[in-house]
Design a protein around this motif. Structure first.
Motif, PDB file in Angstrom:
ATOM      1  N   MET A   1     -12.689  32.499  29.867  1.00  0.00           N
ATOM      2  CA  MET A   1     -13.570  31.916  30.856  1.00  0.00           C
ATOM      3  C   MET A   1     -13.970  30.510  30.419  1.00  0.00           C
ATOM      4  O   MET A   1     -14.291  30.290  29.265  1.00  0.00           O
ATOM      5  N   GLN A   2     -13.934  29.608  31.348  1.00  0.00           N
ATOM      6  CA  GLN A   2     -14.380  28.251  31.104  1.00  0.00           C
ATOM      7  C   GLN A   2     -15.907  28.197  31.082  1.00  0.00           C
ATOM      8  O   GLN A   2     -16.567  29.104  31.571  1.00  0.00           O
ATOM      9  N   LYS A   3     -16.439  27.133  30.544  1.00  0.00           N
ATOM     10  CA  LYS A   3     -17.878  26.926  30.546  1.00  0.00           C
ATOM     11  C   LYS A   3     -18.182  25.577  31.177  1.00  0.00           C
ATOM     12  O   LYS A   3     -17.311  24.733  31.318  1.00  0.00           O
ATOM     13  N   MET A   4     -19.445  25.395  31.539  1.00  0.00           N
ATOM     14  CA  MET A   4     -19.896  24.112  32.083  1.00  0.00           C
ATOM     15  C   MET A   4     -20.292  23.201  30.930  1.00  0.00           C
ATOM     16  O   MET A   4     -20.683  23.673  29.870  1.00  0.00           O
ATOM     17  N   TRP A   5     -20.184  21.899  31.160  1.00  0.00           N
ATOM     18  CA  TRP A   5     -20.575  20.921  30.161  1.00  0.00           C
ATOM     19  C   TRP A   5     -21.890  20.319  30.629  1.00  0.00           C
ATOM     20  O   TRP A   5     -21.930  19.558  31.599  1.00  0.00           O
ATOM     21  N   ILE A   6     -23.001  20.679  29.971  1.00  0.00           N
ATOM     22  CA  ILE A   6     -24.321  20.175  30.339  1.00  0.00           C
ATOM     23  C   ILE A   6     -25.022  19.670  29.083  1.00  0.00           C
ATOM     24  O   ILE A   6     -25.161  20.414  28.108  1.00  0.00           O
ATOM     25  N   ASP A   7     -25.447  18.433  29.133  1.00  0.00           N
ATOM     26  CA  ASP A   7     -26.223  17.822  28.048  1.00  0.00           C
ATOM     27  C   ASP A   7     -25.493  17.867  26.706  1.00  0.00           C
ATOM     28  O   ASP A   7     -26.076  18.156  25.666  1.00  0.00           O
ATOM     29  N   GLY A   8     -24.187  17.608  26.751  1.00  0.00           N
ATOM     30  CA  GLY A   8     -23.395  17.554  25.534  1.00  0.00           C
ATOM     31  C   GLY A   8     -23.036  18.909  24.947  1.00  0.00           C
ATOM     32  O   GLY A   8     -22.562  18.983  23.815  1.00  0.00           O
ATOM     33  N   ARG A   9     -23.267  19.974  25.708  1.00  0.00           N
ATOM     34  CA  ARG A   9     -22.962  21.319  25.216  1.00  0.00           C
ATOM     35  C   ARG A   9     -22.175  22.088  26.265  1.00  0.00           C
ATOM     36  O   ARG A   9     -22.352  21.889  27.460  1.00  0.00           O
ATOM     37  N   ARG A  10     -21.335  22.999  25.781  1.00  0.00           N
ATOM     38  CA  ARG A  10     -20.633  23.912  26.685  1.00  0.00           C
ATOM     39  C   ARG A  10     -21.530  25.124  26.890  1.00  0.00           C
ATOM     40  O   ARG A  10     -21.907  25.772  25.919  1.00  0.00           O
ATOM     41  N   VAL A  11     -21.867  25.398  28.137  1.00  0.00           N
ATOM     42  CA  VAL A  11     -22.776  26.509  28.439  1.00  0.00           C
ATOM     43  C   VAL A  11     -22.162  27.420  29.491  1.00  0.00           C
ATOM     44  O   VAL A  11     -21.411  26.979  30.362  1.00  0.00           O
ATOM     45  N   ALA A  12     -22.505  28.697  29.411  1.00  0.00           N
ATOM     46  CA  ALA A  12     -21.973  29.681  30.360  1.00  0.00           C
ATOM     47  C   ALA A  12     -22.666  29.609  31.712  1.00  0.00           C
ATOM     48  O   ALA A  12     -22.118  30.039  32.712  1.00  0.00           O
ATOM     49  N   GLY A  13     -23.872  29.073  31.749  1.00  0.00           N
ATOM     50  CA  GLY A  13     -24.615  29.008  32.998  1.00  0.00           C
ATOM     51  C   GLY A  13     -25.716  30.053  33.032  1.00  0.00           C
ATOM     52  O   GLY A  13     -25.637  31.085  32.362  1.00  0.00           O
ATOM     53  N   ALA A  14     -26.736  29.767  33.813  1.00  0.00           N
ATOM     54  CA  ALA A  14     -27.921  30.633  33.850  1.00  0.00           C
ATOM     55  C   ALA A  14     -27.616  32.023  34.383  1.00  0.00           C
ATOM     56  O   ALA A  14     -28.152  33.015  33.886  1.00  0.00           O
ATOM     57  N   SER A  15     -26.755  32.132  35.375  1.00  0.00           N
ATOM     58  CA  SER A  15     -26.508  33.437  35.996  1.00  0.00           C
ATOM     59  C   SER A  15     -25.553  34.315  35.193  1.00  0.00           C
ATOM     60  O   SER A  15     -25.523  35.521  35.375  1.00  0.00           O
ATOM     61  N   GLU A  27      -0.895  31.064  44.715  1.00  0.00           N
ATOM     62  CA  GLU A  27      -1.954  32.056  44.896  1.00  0.00           C
ATOM     63  C   GLU A  27      -2.195  32.900  43.647  1.00  0.00           C
ATOM     64  O   GLU A  27      -2.826  33.941  43.705  1.00  0.00           O
ATOM     65  N   SER A  28      -1.699  32.422  42.495  1.00  0.00           N
ATOM     66  CA  SER A  28      -1.958  33.143  41.250  1.00  0.00           C
ATOM     67  C   SER A  28      -3.293  32.673  40.672  1.00  0.00           C
ATOM     68  O   SER A  28      -3.690  31.516  40.814  1.00  0.00           O
ATOM     69  N   LYS A  29      -3.960  33.584  40.011  1.00  0.00           N
ATOM     70  CA  LYS A  29      -5.256  33.280  39.410  1.00  0.00           C
ATOM     71  C   LYS A  29      -5.051  32.360  38.213  1.00  0.00           C
ATOM     72  O   LYS A  29      -4.217  32.627  37.345  1.00  0.00           O
ATOM     73  N   ILE A  30      -5.827  31.280  38.173  1.00  0.00           N
ATOM     74  CA  ILE A  30      -5.744  30.320  37.076  1.00  0.00           C
ATOM     75  C   ILE A  30      -6.754  30.656  35.996  1.00  0.00           C
ATOM     76  O   ILE A  30      -6.439  30.662  34.807  1.00  0.00           O
ATOM     77  N   ASP A  31      -7.994  30.921  36.400  1.00  0.00           N
ATOM     78  CA  ASP A  31      -9.057  31.139  35.424  1.00  0.00           C
ATOM     79  C   ASP A  31     -10.298  31.683  36.120  1.00  0.00           C
ATOM     80  O   ASP A  31     -10.307  31.837  37.346  1.00  0.00           O
ATOM     81  N   GLU A  32     -11.307  31.952  35.344  1.00  0.00           N
ATOM     82  CA  GLU A  32     -12.638  32.296  35.833  1.00  0.00           C
ATOM     83  C   GLU A  32     -13.549  31.141  35.434  1.00  0.00           C
ATOM     84  O   GLU A  32     -13.473  30.648  34.305  1.00  0.00           O
ATOM     85  N   VAL A  33     -14.406  30.696  36.335  1.00  0.00           N
ATOM     86  CA  VAL A  33     -15.328  29.606  36.041  1.00  0.00           C
ATOM     87  C   VAL A  33     -16.757  30.049  36.330  1.00  0.00           C
ATOM     88  O   VAL A  33     -16.976  30.951  37.140  1.00  0.00           O
ATOM     89  N   PRO A  34     -17.733  29.412  35.675  1.00  0.00           N
ATOM     90  CA  PRO A  34     -19.123  29.810  35.889  1.00  0.00           C
ATOM     91  C   PRO A  34     -19.576  29.551  37.322  1.00  0.00           C
ATOM     92  O   PRO A  34     -19.188  28.560  37.946  1.00  0.00           O
ATOM     93  N   ARG A  35     -20.391  30.458  37.815  1.00  0.00           N
ATOM     94  CA  ARG A  35     -21.021  30.285  39.123  1.00  0.00           C
ATOM     95  C   ARG A  35     -22.349  29.588  38.843  1.00  0.00           C
ATOM     96  O   ARG A  35     -23.321  30.211  38.434  1.00  0.00           O
ATOM     97  N   GLY A  36     -22.359  28.268  39.022  1.00  0.00           N
ATOM     98  CA  GLY A  36     -23.550  27.482  38.736  1.00  0.00           C
ATOM     99  C   GLY A  36     -24.710  27.835  39.647  1.00  0.00           C
ATOM    100  O   GLY A  36     -24.528  28.284  40.780  1.00  0.00           O
ATOM    101  N   THR A  37     -25.889  27.641  39.128  1.00  0.00           N
ATOM    102  CA  THR A  37     -27.111  27.922  39.870  1.00  0.00           C
ATOM    103  C   THR A  37     -27.887  26.626  40.076  1.00  0.00           C
ATOM    104  O   THR A  37     -27.537  25.579  39.523  1.00  0.00           O
TER     105      THR A  37
END
Length: 72
Positions: A1-15, A27-37
Motif C-alpha cells: 500500500m502506498q502512503k501519502m506524503w504530508i509534512d515531509g513524512r509518509r503517512v497512512a492517513g487518518a482513516s 483494468e488490472s489493479k495497480i495498487d491500494e492508496v490511502p483514502r484521504g480525509t
C-alpha cells in the motif's frame, strides 16, 4: 500500500482506509492508496503553507534541481 506524503513524512492517513487504483488500459489493479480525509487535507495544506515561507525565496534553477533529485 502506498502512503501519502504530508509534512515531509509518509503517512497512512487518518482513516487508515484505502481504495484500489486500476490501469484503465488493462483494468488490472495497480495498487491500494490511502483514502484521504478532511483532516489529512488540512494537515497537508498547513504543511504546504509553512514550507512555502522558505521555498518562495529559492531561485528557480535550484528549485528545478531539487525537484529532479526528488523525482529520481
Amino acid at each position: 500500500m502506498q502512503k501519502m506524503w504530508i509534512d515531509g513524512r509518509r503517512v497512512a492517513g487518518a482513516s487508515r482506509k484505502t481504495f484500489p487504483v486500476y490501469n484503465p488500459a488493462t483494468e488490472s489493479k495497480i495498487d491500494e492508496v490511502p483514502r484521504g480525509t478532511e483532516q489529512d487535507a488540512d494537515q497537508a495544506i498547513e504543511a504546504a503553507a509553512r514550507a512555502f515561507r522558505a521555498w518562495r525565496f529559492v531561485p528557480g534553477l535550484d528549485r528545478a534541481a531539487l525537484m529532479h533529485e526528488f523525482a529520481a
